[in-house]
Design a protein around this motif. Sequence first.
Motif, PDB file in Angstrom:
ATOM      1  N   ILE A 112     -15.620  13.664 -54.955  1.00  0.00           N
ATOM      2  CA  ILE A 112     -15.479  12.089 -55.115  1.00  0.00           C
ATOM      3  C   ILE A 112     -14.052  11.523 -54.637  1.00  0.00           C
ATOM      4  O   ILE A 112     -13.986  10.473 -53.933  1.00  0.00           O
ATOM      5  CB  ILE A 112     -15.265  11.761 -56.803  1.00  0.00           C
ATOM      6  CG1 ILE A 112     -16.599  12.048 -57.312  1.00  0.00           C
ATOM      7  CG2 ILE A 112     -15.269  10.243 -57.005  1.00  0.00           C
ATOM      8  CD1 ILE A 112     -17.782  11.591 -56.737  1.00  0.00           C
ATOM      9  N   ARG A 113     -13.188  12.295 -54.646  1.00  0.00           N
ATOM     10  CA  ARG A 113     -11.926  11.894 -54.123  1.00  0.00           C
ATOM     11  C   ARG A 113     -12.127  11.764 -52.481  1.00  0.00           C
ATOM     12  O   ARG A 113     -11.361  10.841 -52.024  1.00  0.00           O
ATOM     13  CB  ARG A 113     -10.752  13.107 -54.328  1.00  0.00           C
ATOM     14  CG  ARG A 113     -10.195  13.164 -55.651  1.00  0.00           C
ATOM     15  CD  ARG A 113      -9.288  14.091 -55.629  1.00  0.00           C
ATOM     16  NE  ARG A 113      -8.573  14.169 -57.052  1.00  0.00           N
ATOM     17  CZ  ARG A 113      -7.461  13.766 -57.212  1.00  0.00           C
ATOM     18  NH1 ARG A 113      -6.655  12.872 -56.380  1.00  0.00           N
ATOM     19  NH2 ARG A 113      -6.828  13.909 -58.392  1.00  0.00           N
ATOM     20  N   ALA A 114     -13.121  12.591 -52.044  1.00  0.00           N
ATOM     21  CA  ALA A 114     -12.987  12.460 -50.428  1.00  0.00           C
ATOM     22  C   ALA A 114     -13.861  11.324 -50.002  1.00  0.00           C
ATOM     23  O   ALA A 114     -13.469  10.462 -49.009  1.00  0.00           O
ATOM     24  CB  ALA A 114     -13.705  13.932 -49.821  1.00  0.00           C
ATOM     25  N   ILE A 115     -14.774  10.926 -50.793  1.00  0.00           N
ATOM     26  CA  ILE A 115     -15.469   9.631 -50.572  1.00  0.00           C
ATOM     27  C   ILE A 115     -14.593   8.583 -50.855  1.00  0.00           C
ATOM     28  O   ILE A 115     -14.563   7.419 -50.096  1.00  0.00           O
ATOM     29  CB  ILE A 115     -16.684   9.742 -51.404  1.00  0.00           C
ATOM     30  CG1 ILE A 115     -17.798  10.706 -51.150  1.00  0.00           C
ATOM     31  CG2 ILE A 115     -17.626   8.488 -51.175  1.00  0.00           C
ATOM     32  CD1 ILE A 115     -19.003  10.991 -52.105  1.00  0.00           C
ATOM     33  N   VAL A 116     -14.112   8.240 -51.850  1.00  0.00           N
ATOM     34  CA  VAL A 116     -13.313   7.210 -52.337  1.00  0.00           C
ATOM     35  C   VAL A 116     -12.067   6.871 -51.272  1.00  0.00           C
ATOM     36  O   VAL A 116     -11.704   6.062 -50.967  1.00  0.00           O
ATOM     37  CB  VAL A 116     -12.750   7.200 -54.015  1.00  0.00           C
ATOM     38  CG1 VAL A 116     -11.672   6.140 -54.119  1.00  0.00           C
ATOM     39  CG2 VAL A 116     -13.705   7.309 -54.701  1.00  0.00           C
ATOM     40  N   GLY A 117     -11.383   8.051 -50.767  1.00  0.00           N
ATOM     41  CA  GLY A 117     -10.193   8.053 -49.913  1.00  0.00           C
ATOM     42  C   GLY A 117     -10.792   7.663 -48.523  1.00  0.00           C
ATOM     43  O   GLY A 117      -9.851   7.511 -47.785  1.00  0.00           O
ATOM     44  N   GLN A 118     -11.968   7.601 -48.195  1.00  0.00           N
ATOM     45  CA  GLN A 118     -12.322   7.239 -46.798  1.00  0.00           C
ATOM     46  C   GLN A 118     -11.686   5.900 -46.202  1.00  0.00           C
ATOM     47  O   GLN A 118     -11.894   4.723 -47.002  1.00  0.00           O
ATOM     48  CB  GLN A 118     -13.821   7.165 -46.599  1.00  0.00           C
ATOM     49  CG  GLN A 118     -14.448   8.671 -46.939  1.00  0.00           C
ATOM     50  CD  GLN A 118     -15.942   8.479 -46.803  1.00  0.00           C
ATOM     51  OE1 GLN A 118     -16.772   9.054 -46.046  1.00  0.00           O
ATOM     52  NE2 GLN A 118     -16.498   7.513 -47.530  1.00  0.00           N
ATOM     53  N   GLN A 119     -10.845   5.795 -45.209  1.00  0.00           N
ATOM     54  CA  GLN A 119     -10.423   4.805 -44.606  1.00  0.00           C
ATOM     55  C   GLN A 119      -9.944   3.724 -45.447  1.00  0.00           C
ATOM     56  O   GLN A 119      -9.789   2.403 -45.274  1.00  0.00           O
ATOM     57  CB  GLN A 119     -11.733   4.065 -44.133  1.00  0.00           C
ATOM     58  CG  GLN A 119     -12.574   4.674 -42.900  1.00  0.00           C
ATOM     59  CD  GLN A 119     -13.820   4.294 -42.351  1.00  0.00           C
ATOM     60  OE1 GLN A 119     -14.474   3.515 -42.819  1.00  0.00           O
ATOM     61  NE2 GLN A 119     -14.024   4.693 -41.135  1.00  0.00           N
ATOM     62  N   ILE A 120      -9.040   4.192 -46.386  1.00  0.00           N
ATOM     63  CA  ILE A 120      -8.209   3.383 -47.206  1.00  0.00           C
ATOM     64  C   ILE A 120      -6.832   4.192 -47.296  1.00  0.00           C
ATOM     65  O   ILE A 120      -6.775   5.224 -47.283  1.00  0.00           O
ATOM     66  CB  ILE A 120      -8.827   3.040 -48.498  1.00  0.00           C
ATOM     67  CG1 ILE A 120      -8.876   4.160 -49.316  1.00  0.00           C
ATOM     68  CG2 ILE A 120     -10.186   2.021 -48.367  1.00  0.00           C
ATOM     69  CD1 ILE A 120      -9.693   3.644 -50.805  1.00  0.00           C
ATOM     70  N   THR A 121      -5.771   3.189 -47.710  1.00  0.00           N
ATOM     71  CA  THR A 121      -4.609   4.158 -47.955  1.00  0.00           C
ATOM     72  C   THR A 121      -4.586   4.879 -49.308  1.00  0.00           C
ATOM     73  O   THR A 121      -5.412   4.929 -50.095  1.00  0.00           O
ATOM     74  CB  THR A 121      -3.474   2.889 -48.005  1.00  0.00           C
ATOM     75  OG1 THR A 121      -3.869   2.319 -49.515  1.00  0.00           O
ATOM     76  CG2 THR A 121      -3.376   2.020 -47.064  1.00  0.00           C
ATOM     77  N   VAL A 122      -3.613   5.765 -49.252  1.00  0.00           N
ATOM     78  CA  VAL A 122      -3.272   6.709 -50.401  1.00  0.00           C
ATOM     79  C   VAL A 122      -3.272   5.912 -51.592  1.00  0.00           C
ATOM     80  O   VAL A 122      -3.979   6.199 -52.599  1.00  0.00           O
ATOM     81  CB  VAL A 122      -2.238   7.634 -49.967  1.00  0.00           C
ATOM     82  CG1 VAL A 122      -1.869   8.609 -51.461  1.00  0.00           C
ATOM     83  CG2 VAL A 122      -2.561   8.742 -49.020  1.00  0.00           C
ATOM     84  N   ALA A 123      -2.465   4.819 -51.711  1.00  0.00           N
ATOM     85  CA  ALA A 123      -2.172   4.082 -52.821  1.00  0.00           C
ATOM     86  C   ALA A 123      -3.446   3.564 -53.107  1.00  0.00           C
ATOM     87  O   ALA A 123      -3.711   3.173 -54.489  1.00  0.00           O
ATOM     88  CB  ALA A 123      -1.120   3.144 -52.590  1.00  0.00           C
ATOM     89  N   ALA A 124      -4.199   2.780 -52.428  1.00  0.00           N
ATOM     90  CA  ALA A 124      -5.582   2.177 -52.717  1.00  0.00           C
ATOM     91  C   ALA A 124      -6.513   3.128 -53.450  1.00  0.00           C
ATOM     92  O   ALA A 124      -7.190   2.933 -54.290  1.00  0.00           O
ATOM     93  CB  ALA A 124      -6.150   1.648 -51.709  1.00  0.00           C
ATOM     94  N   ALA A 125      -6.559   4.291 -52.843  1.00  0.00           N
ATOM     95  CA  ALA A 125      -7.361   5.426 -53.364  1.00  0.00           C
ATOM     96  C   ALA A 125      -6.889   5.972 -54.671  1.00  0.00           C
ATOM     97  O   ALA A 125      -7.657   5.962 -55.638  1.00  0.00           O
ATOM     98  CB  ALA A 125      -7.623   6.606 -52.308  1.00  0.00           C
ATOM     99  N   THR A 126      -5.760   5.954 -54.787  1.00  0.00           N
ATOM    100  CA  THR A 126      -5.166   6.627 -56.215  1.00  0.00           C
ATOM    101  C   THR A 126      -5.439   5.513 -57.183  1.00  0.00           C
ATOM    102  O   THR A 126      -5.708   5.502 -58.174  1.00  0.00           O
ATOM    103  CB  THR A 126      -3.680   6.861 -56.023  1.00  0.00           C
ATOM    104  OG1 THR A 126      -3.568   7.875 -55.073  1.00  0.00           O
ATOM    105  CG2 THR A 126      -2.972   7.380 -57.496  1.00  0.00           C
ATOM    106  N   LEU A 127      -5.441   4.234 -56.918  1.00  0.00           N
ATOM    107  CA  LEU A 127      -5.530   3.220 -57.799  1.00  0.00           C
ATOM    108  C   LEU A 127      -7.183   3.075 -58.091  1.00  0.00           C
ATOM    109  O   LEU A 127      -7.791   3.148 -59.402  1.00  0.00           O
ATOM    110  CB  LEU A 127      -5.202   1.759 -57.126  1.00  0.00           C
ATOM    111  CG  LEU A 127      -5.768   0.508 -58.034  1.00  0.00           C
ATOM    112  CD1 LEU A 127      -5.104   0.532 -59.532  1.00  0.00           C
ATOM    113  CD2 LEU A 127      -5.506  -0.743 -57.233  1.00  0.00           C
ATOM    114  N   GLN A 128      -8.069   3.428 -57.123  1.00  0.00           N
ATOM    115  CA  GLN A 128      -9.609   3.286 -57.402  1.00  0.00           C
ATOM    116  C   GLN A 128      -9.955   4.596 -58.145  1.00  0.00           C
ATOM    117  O   GLN A 128     -10.526   4.414 -59.381  1.00  0.00           O
ATOM    118  CB  GLN A 128     -10.295   3.370 -56.130  1.00  0.00           C
ATOM    119  CG  GLN A 128      -9.914   2.339 -55.106  1.00  0.00           C
ATOM    120  CD  GLN A 128     -10.866   1.073 -55.441  1.00  0.00           C
ATOM    121  OE1 GLN A 128     -10.985   0.714 -56.562  1.00  0.00           O
ATOM    122  NE2 GLN A 128     -11.645   0.561 -54.478  1.00  0.00           N
ATOM    123  N   LEU A 129      -9.197   5.732 -58.111  1.00  0.00           N
ATOM    124  CA  LEU A 129      -9.498   6.787 -58.557  1.00  0.00           C
ATOM    125  C   LEU A 129      -8.916   6.682 -60.219  1.00  0.00           C
ATOM    126  O   LEU A 129      -9.925   7.105 -61.201  1.00  0.00           O
ATOM    127  CB  LEU A 129      -8.943   8.048 -58.037  1.00  0.00           C
ATOM    128  CG  LEU A 129      -9.494   8.634 -56.966  1.00  0.00           C
ATOM    129  CD1 LEU A 129      -8.880   9.298 -56.098  1.00  0.00           C
ATOM    130  CD2 LEU A 129     -10.832   9.137 -57.133  1.00  0.00           C
TER     131      LEU A 129
END
Length: 273
Positions: A112-129
């Motif tokens: 899930i981390r790998a998919i969510v983190g695709q083509q967005i910033t680390v900060a944005a991915a961490t927020l989503q997760l």
Amino acid sequence: MTGAPGILAWLAPRAVPGVEVVSPDGYRRALPGPRVAGVTLRDDTVDTSDADLARLFDLVDTGTSGADARRTADERLAWAATRHDVPALAAAIAARPALAQPGCADAHEMLIRAIVGQQITVAAATLQLGLLAEHGDPLPAALAETGIDRCFPTMAQVAAGADVLRGPAAKTATVRRAAEAVASGAIDVRVPTEAGAASDLPAMRALLLELKGIGPWTVGYLSLRLGDPDVLLMGDVAVRKGARQLGIADLEAFAADCAGHRSALMLRCWAAA
């Protein structure tokens, strides 16, 4: 993301609120069970009694990981560096031998981390997760501690709660499809444990690639984190940059001479970048 301090530095901005905490001297997180486990950093090494966190920091000696495997990879990379006249890589290996290959504490979570983190910033991915993590089971009061109060959601919980994700609807749909496939048993995503063997990585990659929205980078990165010793993400910007920094003129040709140990080559490129 190389060596114990490097892995901690990598984890720090990616720590999912409520699930994990990174401090200057260690790392703690909730895991299925439920339980809370941690590692302690001493100088340049980490210590833990938890098998899942030992895997995250590449502290487990198996056939394709651990100190012996890292030294074997170094020997192959050093040979290739001499053959291709890449003294900067040879010097990097001598200066920092046997770089750890980051693993993962939870294989389903890593997908899930790998998919969510695709083509967005680390900060944005961490927020989503973090939004997704709110669907995980709360820890019993006796286990909860500062900054850690729940487990990362199960794949069934991710599938049910994927609509909390912000951004393109296509990515949300991809997260849901992947979570449903793993939850149903259609795709086996596992790491080796005392209870059984790891998933068949080639079969896992092939099945994941059949899912709309999942591409080679995602399955390659997941495979790396599940312990594959021979992953090289040729299209990764940092890999390409690191190869240039090291003086590797033809990365494809160089990688061919490192077959079987290309994950170690990728870590060296990332470190150089």
